[in-house]
Design a protein around this motif. Structure first.
Motif, PDB file in Angstrom:
ATOM      1  N   LYS A  40      -6.311   1.231  -0.943  1.00 44.25           N
ATOM      2  CA  LYS A  40      -6.368  -0.187  -0.580  1.00 44.25           C
ATOM      3  C   LYS A  40      -6.740  -1.057  -1.778  1.00 44.25           C
ATOM      4  O   LYS A  40      -6.212  -2.162  -1.943  1.00 44.25           O
ATOM      5  CB  LYS A  40      -7.376  -0.389   0.560  1.00 44.25           C
ATOM      6  CG  LYS A  40      -6.951   0.214   1.892  1.00 44.25           C
ATOM      7  CD  LYS A  40      -8.019  -0.005   2.946  1.00 44.25           C
ATOM      8  CE  LYS A  40      -7.625   0.594   4.286  1.00 44.25           C
ATOM      9  NZ  LYS A  40      -6.441  -0.074   4.862  1.00 44.25           N
ATOM     10  N   ARG A  42      -3.613  -3.266  -3.711  1.00 49.64           N
ATOM     11  CA  ARG A  42      -3.760  -4.457  -2.863  1.00 49.64           C
ATOM     12  C   ARG A  42      -2.881  -5.619  -3.320  1.00 49.64           C
ATOM     13  O   ARG A  42      -2.636  -6.554  -2.569  1.00 49.64           O
ATOM     14  CB  ARG A  42      -5.218  -4.896  -2.811  1.00 49.64           C
ATOM     15  CG  ARG A  42      -5.773  -5.459  -4.108  1.00 49.64           C
ATOM     16  CD  ARG A  42      -7.205  -5.949  -3.923  1.00 49.64           C
ATOM     17  NE  ARG A  42      -7.764  -6.492  -5.149  1.00 49.64           N
ATOM     18  CZ  ARG A  42      -8.426  -5.792  -6.044  1.00 49.64           C
ATOM     19  NH1 ARG A  42      -8.603  -4.489  -5.851  1.00 49.64           N
ATOM     20  NH2 ARG A  42      -8.907  -6.358  -7.136  1.00 49.64           N
ATOM     21  N   GLU A  98       0.820  -1.219   0.000  1.00 46.95           N
ATOM     22  CA  GLU A  98       0.000   0.000   0.000  1.00 46.95           C
ATOM     23  C   GLU A  98       0.850   1.265   0.000  1.00 46.95           C
ATOM     24  O   GLU A  98       0.521   2.265   0.636  1.00 46.95           O
ATOM     25  CB  GLU A  98      -0.952   0.023   1.200  1.00 46.95           C
ATOM     26  CG  GLU A  98      -2.159  -0.873   1.049  1.00 46.95           C
ATOM     27  CD  GLU A  98      -3.191  -0.627   2.134  1.00 46.95           C
ATOM     28  OE1 GLU A  98      -3.442   0.542   2.478  1.00 46.95           O
ATOM     29  OE2 GLU A  98      -3.734  -1.613   2.644  1.00 46.95           O
TER      30      GLU A  98
END
Length: 359
Positions: free
Chosen positions: A335, A339, A199
């Motif tokens: 996110k 990811r 991230e």
């Protein structure tokens, strides 16, 4: 005799100095308090995007290098994103912050350096600011004292949680300007790979004769030692060539907010700006531009505040008008897009397509 001001601004970084400058311009008797002596060292890659021109006009002597765009790398994918109109800049934060503080003084603010703020107390009429140099009284206070804001703690406001912080680490190298020109030129490099940084990303920020190699990732996502991450980064061929025979000047680690503006942006006649208010971009970690805007928003809130109105609510309305509250919604986007490496490849492919439409 009391040392009384209309506004006391605590912290002479970009947000605090910007607030002090705007307030002094509007005729407010303003005290700008800084715990260190300027110029001071500030851990930062020093990247300013082209949109900084909307907020301030930066003198040429502060520009380390004009930045024409980004080069973005991911496993199996890359993209060159050229800024369509104006260039960005890299700046030395010590010189940049000093200039902003001097601009505030030129506008009429008083600057007090080498002074620690010990606490604050809100009374019916004034707010008392307790410092190592004495007590100061003000109708308004602007807290620009960083990610670990002592002012927030003094008021009993929440400190940022682990989930709201990012860990950043960088090495600064001195390198021949010609080598920087030949290998990286005027592009800020970003490298994504979840096997090393989750991230977040690694970066190379080119200055005139210096290179800033670093990474940023949510505080809870640091998987291996910072030096181990950078060591792996320097094994990439393009990075290896870039730092060949370069001199390592320093290593530095620091925390930044990474969840957008906090829910509590003020209390009573006290407002929080910059890192103390959570004003960084949750996806990129960009902070200087948003810090300056938050300082300007606080100045606008104070200068338009009327007796009986709720100051924090007014500030939040202005922050929203400036487009800063949208930063809160970018946490989830980060996110999703970062990811995994497959998601990152799609993200970089999207950047490549977007760049062809805007070039």
């Amino acid at each position: 005799m009391r040392s009384r001001f209309d506004v006391v601004v605590i912290g002479a970084g970009p947000s605090g100095s910007s607030a002090a400058y705007r307030l002094a311009q509007k005729g407010f008797k303003t005290l700008l308090v800084e715990m260190e002596s300027l110029p001071r060292t500030k851990s930062c890659a020093g990247m300013l995007p082209p949109k900084i021109r909307r907020a301030i006009k930066i003198p040429h002597h502060l520009v380390q290098r004009p930045i024409e765009g980004y080069m973005v790398f991911a496993p199996g994918e890359s993209a060159t994103i050229r800024f369509p109109h104006d260039s960005g800049y890299t700046v030395d934060r010590g010189s940049f912050d000093l200039w902003l503080a001097e601009e505030a003084v030129e506008a009429g603010s008083r600057l007090m350096q080498g002074t620690n703020v010990l606490g604050i107390k809100q009374a019916k009429r004034d707010t008392v600011v307790f410092t190592t140099s004495g007590r100061y009284y003000a109708k308004y206070v602007v807290g620009a004292d960083g990610v670990r804001s002592r002012m927030r703690k003094s008021l009993g406001l929440h400190a940022p949680s682990k989930d709201q912080l990012a860990f950043t680490y960088q090495m600064v190298f001195e390198q021949d300007e010609r080598i920087i020109d030949e290998i990286i030129g005027n592009y800020f490099h970003t490298h994504y790979d979840v096997s090393t940084v989750r991230e977040g990303y690694l970066w190379v920020s080119p200055h005139r004769k210096r290179l800033f190699l670093g990474f940023g990732t949510p505080l809870g996502e640091v998987q291996i030692t910072p030096r181990g991450i950078i060591r792996g980064f320097t094994e990439l061929e393009r990075v290896k060539l870039l730092i060949k025979d370069a001199k390592l000047i320093k290593e530095e680690a620091y925390l930044i907010p990474n969840s957008g503006p906090y829910e509590e942006l003020g209390r009573g006649r006290i407002l929080f700006v910059g890192d103390a208010g959570g004003f960084t971009h949750p996806f990129t970690g960009e902070g200087i531009y948003y810090a300056i805007l938050s300082g300007q928003a606080a100045a606008e809130a104070i200068s338009t505040h009327k007796l009986g109105d709720e100051l924090t609510q007014l500030y939040e309305q202005i922050v929203e008008k400036y487009g800063l509250l949208r930063l809160r919604g970018l946490v989830e986007e980060r996110k999703v897009k970062l990811r995994g490496n497959e998601a990152i490849r799609r993200y970089v492919q999207g950047l490549k397509i977007l760049s062809t439409h805007t070039s």
